[in-house]
Design a protein around this motif. Structure first.
Motif, PDB file in Angstrom:
ATOM      1  N   THR A 141       1.559   2.436   7.619  1.00 30.45           N
ATOM      2  CA  THR A 141       1.486   1.155   6.913  1.00 30.45           C
ATOM      3  C   THR A 141       0.105   0.912   6.311  1.00 30.45           C
ATOM      4  OG1 THR A 141       3.154   0.225   8.412  1.00 30.45           O
ATOM      5  CG2 THR A 141       1.834  -1.322   7.121  1.00 30.45           C
ATOM      6  N   LEU A 142      -0.942   1.121   7.087  1.00 24.71           N
ATOM      7  CA  LEU A 142      -2.287   0.883   6.565  1.00 24.71           C
ATOM      8  C   LEU A 142      -2.620   1.836   5.424  1.00 24.71           C
ATOM      9  CD1 LEU A 142      -4.261   0.208   9.883  1.00 24.71           C
ATOM     10  CD2 LEU A 142      -3.426  -1.451   8.204  1.00 24.71           C
ATOM     11  N   LEU A 143      -2.233   3.104   5.583  1.00 23.96           N
ATOM     12  CA  LEU A 143      -2.484   4.074   4.505  1.00 23.96           C
ATOM     13  C   LEU A 143      -1.722   3.683   3.246  1.00 23.96           C
ATOM     14  CD1 LEU A 143      -2.256   7.440   6.520  1.00 23.96           C
ATOM     15  CD2 LEU A 143      -4.321   6.301   5.681  1.00 23.96           C
ATOM     16  N   MET A 144      -0.495   3.166   3.415  1.00 24.66           N
ATOM     17  CA  MET A 144       0.304   2.784   2.251  1.00 24.66           C
ATOM     18  C   MET A 144      -0.284   1.545   1.574  1.00 24.66           C
ATOM     19  SD  MET A 144       2.745   3.639   0.316  1.00 24.66           S
ATOM     20  CE  MET A 144       3.524   4.900   1.331  1.00 24.66           C
ATOM     21  N   GLU A 145      -0.818   0.594   2.346  1.00 25.01           N
ATOM     22  CA  GLU A 145      -1.448  -0.577   1.739  1.00 25.01           C
ATOM     23  C   GLU A 145      -2.651  -0.165   0.895  1.00 25.01           C
ATOM     24  OE1 GLU A 145      -2.296  -3.026   5.079  1.00 25.01           O
ATOM     25  OE2 GLU A 145      -0.259  -3.864   5.213  1.00 25.01           O
ATOM     26  N   THR A 146      -3.407   0.798   1.419  1.00 24.00           N
ATOM     27  CA  THR A 146      -4.545   1.313   0.645  1.00 24.00           C
ATOM     28  C   THR A 146      -4.060   2.009  -0.621  1.00 24.00           C
ATOM     29  OG1 THR A 146      -5.825   1.623   2.678  1.00 24.00           O
ATOM     30  CG2 THR A 146      -6.557   2.829   0.720  1.00 24.00           C
ATOM     31  N   ALA A 147      -2.975   2.767  -0.494  1.00 19.81           N
ATOM     32  CA  ALA A 147      -2.433   3.474  -1.653  1.00 19.81           C
ATOM     33  C   ALA A 147      -1.978   2.493  -2.726  1.00 19.81           C
ATOM     34  CB  ALA A 147      -1.270   4.366  -1.207  1.00 19.81           C
ATOM     35  N   LEU A 148      -1.354   1.387  -2.316  1.00 20.97           N
ATOM     36  CA  LEU A 148      -0.901   0.382  -3.295  1.00 20.97           C
ATOM     37  C   LEU A 148      -2.087  -0.193  -4.069  1.00 20.97           C
ATOM     38  CD1 LEU A 148       1.794  -1.544  -1.199  1.00 20.97           C
ATOM     39  CD2 LEU A 148       2.182   0.061  -3.066  1.00 20.97           C
ATOM     40  N   GLN A 149      -3.164  -0.498  -3.357  1.00 22.42           N
ATOM     41  CA  GLN A 149      -4.329  -1.058  -4.027  1.00 22.42           C
ATOM     42  C   GLN A 149      -4.922  -0.095  -5.047  1.00 22.42           C
ATOM     43  OE1 GLN A 149      -7.027  -2.158  -0.884  1.00 22.42           O
ATOM     44  NE2 GLN A 149      -5.612  -3.677   0.004  1.00 22.42           N
ATOM     45  N   ARG A 150      -4.857   1.189  -4.757  1.00 19.63           N
ATOM     46  CA  ARG A 150      -5.453   2.175  -5.650  1.00 19.63           C
ATOM     47  C   ARG A 150      -4.521   2.578  -6.795  1.00 19.63           C
ATOM     48  NH1 ARG A 150      -8.107   6.432  -1.244  1.00 19.63           N
ATOM     49  NH2 ARG A 150      -9.662   4.995  -0.361  1.00 19.63           N
ATOM     50  N   VAL A 151      -3.217   2.615  -6.552  1.00 19.38           N
ATOM     51  CA  VAL A 151      -2.277   3.193  -7.515  1.00 19.38           C
ATOM     52  C   VAL A 151      -1.788   2.175  -8.537  1.00 19.38           C
ATOM     53  CG1 VAL A 151       0.056   4.155  -7.727  1.00 19.38           C
ATOM     54  CG2 VAL A 151      -1.523   5.040  -5.996  1.00 19.38           C
ATOM     55  N   ILE A 152      -1.535   0.926  -8.112  1.00 18.21           N
ATOM     56  CA  ILE A 152      -0.904  -0.047  -9.010  1.00 18.21           C
ATOM     57  C   ILE A 152      -1.713  -0.293 -10.276  1.00 18.21           C
ATOM     58  CG2 ILE A 152      -0.223  -2.473  -9.234  1.00 18.21           C
ATOM     59  CD1 ILE A 152       0.792  -2.354  -6.372  1.00 18.21           C
ATOM     60  N   SER A 159       1.552   2.569 -17.938  1.00 21.05           N
ATOM     61  CA  SER A 159       2.919   2.195 -18.315  1.00 21.05           C
ATOM     62  C   SER A 159       2.984   0.933 -19.157  1.00 21.05           C
ATOM     63  CB  SER A 159       3.761   1.992 -17.058  1.00 21.05           C
ATOM     64  OG  SER A 159       3.307   0.863 -16.323  1.00 21.05           O
ATOM     65  N   GLN A 160       1.901   0.133 -19.120  1.00 17.46           N
ATOM     66  CA  GLN A 160       1.898  -1.161 -19.815  1.00 17.46           C
ATOM     67  C   GLN A 160       3.031  -2.061 -19.316  1.00 17.46           C
ATOM     68  OE1 GLN A 160      -0.565  -2.144 -22.208  1.00 17.46           O
ATOM     69  NE2 GLN A 160      -1.471  -0.323 -21.221  1.00 17.46           N
ATOM     70  N   LYS A 161       3.387  -1.910 -18.017  1.00 19.88           N
ATOM     71  CA  LYS A 161       4.438  -2.712 -17.396  1.00 19.88           C
ATOM     72  C   LYS A 161       3.897  -3.299 -16.100  1.00 19.88           C
ATOM     73  CE  LYS A 161       8.386   0.003 -19.111  1.00 19.88           C
ATOM     74  NZ  LYS A 161       9.088  -1.092 -19.792  1.00 19.88           N
ATOM     75  N   PRO A 162       4.011  -4.614 -15.931  1.00 22.54           N
ATOM     76  CA  PRO A 162       3.598  -5.188 -14.650  1.00 22.54           C
ATOM     77  C   PRO A 162       4.581  -4.782 -13.549  1.00 22.54           C
ATOM     78  CG  PRO A 162       4.684  -6.852 -15.981  1.00 22.54           C
ATOM     79  CD  PRO A 162       4.542  -5.626 -16.856  1.00 22.54           C
ATOM     80  N   VAL A 163       4.092  -4.700 -12.329  1.00 25.55           N
ATOM     81  CA  VAL A 163       4.952  -4.301 -11.228  1.00 25.55           C
ATOM     82  C   VAL A 163       4.510  -5.013  -9.956  1.00 25.55           C
ATOM     83  CG1 VAL A 163       3.553  -2.289 -10.602  1.00 25.55           C
ATOM     84  CG2 VAL A 163       5.959  -2.355  -9.971  1.00 25.55           C
ATOM     85  N   GLU A 164       5.485  -5.424  -9.190  1.00 27.34           N
ATOM     86  CA  GLU A 164       5.222  -6.047  -7.895  1.00 27.34           C
ATOM     87  C   GLU A 164       5.785  -5.117  -6.827  1.00 27.34           C
ATOM     88  OE1 GLU A 164       6.680  -9.949  -5.332  1.00 27.34           O
ATOM     89  OE2 GLU A 164       6.654 -10.047  -7.529  1.00 27.34           O
ATOM     90  N   VAL A 165       4.931  -4.637  -5.977  1.00 24.95           N
ATOM     91  CA  VAL A 165       5.333  -3.658  -4.961  1.00 24.95           C
ATOM     92  C   VAL A 165       5.051  -4.240  -3.586  1.00 24.95           C
ATOM     93  CG1 VAL A 165       5.106  -1.297  -4.114  1.00 24.95           C
ATOM     94  CG2 VAL A 165       4.730  -1.788  -6.545  1.00 24.95           C
ATOM     95  N   CYS A 166       6.041  -4.122  -2.701  1.00 22.78           N
ATOM     96  CA  CYS A 166       5.826  -4.565  -1.326  1.00 22.78           C
ATOM     97  C   CYS A 166       6.381  -3.523  -0.364  1.00 22.78           C
ATOM     98  CB  CYS A 166       6.470  -5.928  -1.069  1.00 22.78           C
ATOM     99  SG  CYS A 166       8.255  -5.949  -1.278  1.00 22.78           S
ATOM    100  N   ILE A 167       5.827  -3.527   0.831  1.00 25.76           N
ATOM    101  CA  ILE A 167       6.263  -2.588   1.879  1.00 25.76           C
ATOM    102  C   ILE A 167       7.348  -3.255   2.710  1.00 25.76           C
ATOM    103  CG2 ILE A 167       5.543  -1.269   3.898  1.00 25.76           C
ATOM    104  CD1 ILE A 167       2.731  -1.198   2.715  1.00 25.76           C
ATOM    105  N   ASP A 168       8.453  -2.544   2.899  1.00 28.10           N
ATOM    106  CA  ASP A 168       9.556  -3.065   3.708  1.00 28.10           C
ATOM    107  C   ASP A 168       9.170  -2.945   5.183  1.00 28.10           C
ATOM    108  OD1 ASP A 168      11.886  -3.830   4.888  1.00 28.10           O
ATOM    109  OD2 ASP A 168      13.186  -2.429   3.805  1.00 28.10           O
ATOM    110  N   GLN A 169       8.770  -4.054   5.774  1.00 26.71           N
ATOM    111  CA  GLN A 169       8.345  -4.038   7.170  1.00 26.71           C
ATOM    112  C   GLN A 169       9.502  -4.339   8.119  1.00 26.71           C
ATOM    113  OE1 GLN A 169       4.907  -6.522   7.673  1.00 26.71           O
ATOM    114  NE2 GLN A 169       3.663  -5.304   6.249  1.00 26.71           N
TER     115      GLN A 169
END
Length: 226
Positions: A141-152, A159-169
């Motif tokens: 989970t922590l690694l994925m939260e870091t990945a989201l901050q870096r990748v989005i 892509s010029q497309k907004p995206v909302e990503v969340c982790i299914d906890q």
């Protein structure tokens, strides 16, 4: 001039001898003809039986030859299946070794963090959805939260497309998986599986001809492979 009794007796004996001679010759002729017909019939019967015996053994020989071919074919097929089974087991063993190496790779947090970011970015580009749900192992989970901050940010920029990503906890991936993630569209109608096991299976499927060639050599029955 009348014949005397002696003359009459002589003539009777002569006629009797002649008749007996004729009869004997006739009997001999009949015997000879009977012997000839018997020999002919015997020869015909012997030849007929000989042909039947030859036909019987020819048929038996063909049956034995056919049984031999069937047995040889069955043995060749059994040997071929055994070779295929052994080869499949070797491929399975090779993939198991690869899975073990995945586990060792995941143990390195720097390498695994970079890998998760690449898998996440790829998943986002495959979905191209405005809202994405990510499932990972609970320990990731922590690694994925870091990945989201870096990748989005990079994804939005390209892509010029907004995206909302969340982790299914509420539903994590099984902890015994090697790692990776699954990405879903908002309605769960689209799924991208980027677990390490699925990625390994996908690579193995695409590279299987090369893997088999490396393990067992070129297959002469598959000329189209280069």
């Amino acid at each position: 001039m009348s014949l005397s009794d002696v003359d009459v007796q002589k003539q009777i004996k002569h006629m009797t001898a002649f008749i007996e001679q004729e009869a004997n010759e006739k009997v001999e002729e009949i015997d000879a003809k009977a012997d000839e017909e018997f020999n002919i019939e015997k020869g015909r019967l012997v030849q007929t039986q000989r042909l039947k015996i030859m036909e019987y053994y020819e048929k038996k020989e063909k049956q034995l030859e056919q049984q031999k071919r069937i047995q040889m074919s069955a043995m060749r097929n059994q040997a071929r299946l055994e070779v295929l089974r052994v080869r499949d087991n070797l491929v399975v063993d090779l993939l198991n070794v690869a899975r073990q190496r995945l586990s060792r790779m995941v143990a390195d947090p720097i390498i695994y963090q970079e890998l998760l970011e690449k898998l996440l970015l790829q998943s986002l580009f495959q979905l191209l959805e405005p809202r994405v749900l990510i499932r990972c192992r609970q320990q990731d989970t922590l690694l994925m939260e870091t990945a989201l901050q870096r990748v989005i940010p990079g994804y939005v920029l390209v892509s010029q497309k907004p995206v909302e990503v969340c982790i299914d906890q509420g539903a994590y991936l099984p902890s015994n998986l090697a790692g990776g993630l699954e990405a879903y569209s908002e309605n769960h109608r689209i799924k991208v599986s980027n677990t390490l096991e699925d990625r390994l299976d996908l690579i193995a499927q695409h590279r299987m001809p090369e893997i088999r060639k490396a393990l067992f050599g070129a297959n002469p029955n598959r000329k189209f492979f280069t």
